[in-house]
Design an enzyme around this catalytic site. Sequence first.
Site, short mmCIF file in Angstrom:
data_model
loop_
_atom_site.label_atom_id
_atom_site.label_comp_id
_atom_site.label_asym_id
_atom_site.label_seq_id
_atom_site.Cartn_x
_atom_site.Cartn_y
_atom_site.Cartn_z
N GLU A 30 -2.41 -79.36 4.18
CA GLU A 30 -3.87 -79.55 4.17
C GLU A 30 -4.39 -79.76 5.59
O GLU A 30 -5.46 -79.25 5.95
CB GLU A 30 -4.27 -80.73 3.29
CG GLU A 30 -3.95 -80.56 1.81
CD GLU A 30 -4.49 -79.28 1.20
OE1 GLU A 30 -5.53 -78.78 1.65
OE2 GLU A 30 -3.84 -78.75 0.28
N GLY A 57 -27.98 -63.03 -17.02
CA GLY A 57 -27.48 -63.84 -15.91
C GLY A 57 -26.25 -64.60 -16.36
O GLY A 57 -25.93 -64.63 -17.54
#
Length: 634
Positions: free
Chosen positions: A420, A196
């Site tokens: 933004e 993992g």
Amino acid sequence: MAILARNLFVFFLFTIFAGACYLTWSIEHRLPERTYSEFRYCLSHHDISDMTFTGNRVVISHRAGETSTNPGFTYVTMVPNPEELIQELKDKNIRIIFNKDQSELILQGLALLYIVLLILVIVLSLSKIKRDEKESKFATDKLILPDDGHKVVTFKDVAGIPEALEELEEIVAFLKNPTQFSQVGATIPKGVLLQGPPGTGKTLLARAIAGESGVPFYSFSGSDFVEMFVGVGASRVRDLFKEAKRNAPCIVFIDEIDAVGGSRSSGSSASGSDERSQTLNALLVEMDGFGSSDNIVVMAATNRPDILDSALRRPGRFDRQVNILPPDIIGRQKILQIHAAKIKLSPGLDLHQIAQTCPGFTGAELANLVNEAALMAARGGKKAVDYTDFELARDRLLMGVERKGMIMTEKDRNILAYHEAGHAIIAKSLPDADPLHKITIIPRGRALGQTQQLALFDRHAYSYHYLKDRITILMGGRAAEDLAFDQRSTGAQGDILQATEIATNMICKWGMNETIGAQAFMIDDSGFLGGASQRLPMADETARSIDHEIKTLLATCYEDAMAILSQKFYLLKNLAGILVQAETLDNEEFDIILACSEKKKAADDISDKNECTTCPASQSCIHSKIKKTTPCIL
Ligand code: ADP
């Protein structure tokens, strides 16, 4: 020390044997000795051919007679005064040979050689003892005994990976009571491979298994075995298993096994790969060598299962492979609970809410988040850690530290605010997009500003519409700049790259384009660390069509973004204006600005420019920061 005693014993035995051989040889080859009187008699009565003087010792050879009864002979005698004898010998015409007496020199040489050999034996034995000590220490150093004062890790300390825990419970049962398994003839897997991404708790899980079963735990890293000298790693592996058998039942854990267990066909440097492949061979042989009755469980962890040598996965070696992936939202909450138990949380803090803001975080990242939040609270002089600390800690971990010293011109800040705001408005406008979380123009790490969205749930599959909306949101920054300033900045670089990646994957991997069809044109690197995807070989014509479709998709998304922002330009302007002053806005604040802007646009009847009469939050205005700087610019 036993080695030294054994080697000295062998050495002395050898000395005695060599001495005895020499003695036998010299007895066999020794010349007969005669007295000086006998020699004098022979000198006057026999035919001496030659005499060899070595100091006082003289070897006398008699000439053979004419009859076979007198074959001639040689003997030794000691002459008290050789000089006196010389003239007499000359008169008798006897050949005289003088030899230098080297026996003393030879004796001295032999004694020296003997001492050197003795020293060599001692030094080599001591160095072997030292090496052995080091090697056996190598294994014992890494041994964690269940009762040696270490904090025992148990399954209670591990959360978010219930499937892995379930799978490994029987290993615990076996280690606790091996006879229960052997009675019915069941064999437990010899090797368990935990695979993992980094930080998902593989090491923690292995330690928890040892803690739960109360057995000794040997913890190594793959790189511990790899040394500069070929053969060292292999001998360490052998020592380790010898030691483990002595302490069985036990767990041997090798973290980052890819350091030694990488595929042997992909070795790079000759000597390096020699050492690695010898170490790997030793590991394979040892794993084959012990049976289930030895009660040793070998666990290994890797985040590169794709590069492991296939021999390792063969049944009888690491035949159980357990995937450990980043936790889901419930898992994240549980991990946060474990780590937050060590810090003081402000009352009522909802860890589920925090878990929601950390999609994709691994256990290690969550542990780090809790610690960072505690540090933030301590720095701020707080008594308990609150939501803001977690929020700041998360931003710090995701984007880096705030670049407070960075000076931006008013114009650049304005462009950034529009950029933004563009992202945020599109994110709010599209139905399939994740909810907006935060907009900021505070530079952090490499990012100048950021618009954060947070999914309400973990996504495991992505729909076409979700992905298309994602590209449109990414294009929102560039579209806002175009609309407001009619000029472009480099600030959109990251957005364009990400948008291109998504569009390429949609077409080349996920078969989401009608013209190109459901065919794979790209493959993934299968490692957990990710890696560059590669385009598969294809006809030039196909490549051209793919490029065309990617371009069209990106252009469509850009146009959609432009359309939305043109329609909501009033909001874009307001939002950017407030953002320049407030620097950070959250979703709630955005909603207020949106409502305010829409009302303003609808009514367009503001009497006092400095006060937003239609603002739903007119009493407290939008944001305490905004209130301090300008009452309300809407
Ligand atoms: P890996 O071996 O997968 O790289 P580690 O086991 O070394 O990860 O994890 C590092 C730290 O992160 C652990 O010591 C622990 O504090 C925390 N951690 C990771 N995963 C978990 C988890 N599932 N539950 C609780 N803590 C975790």
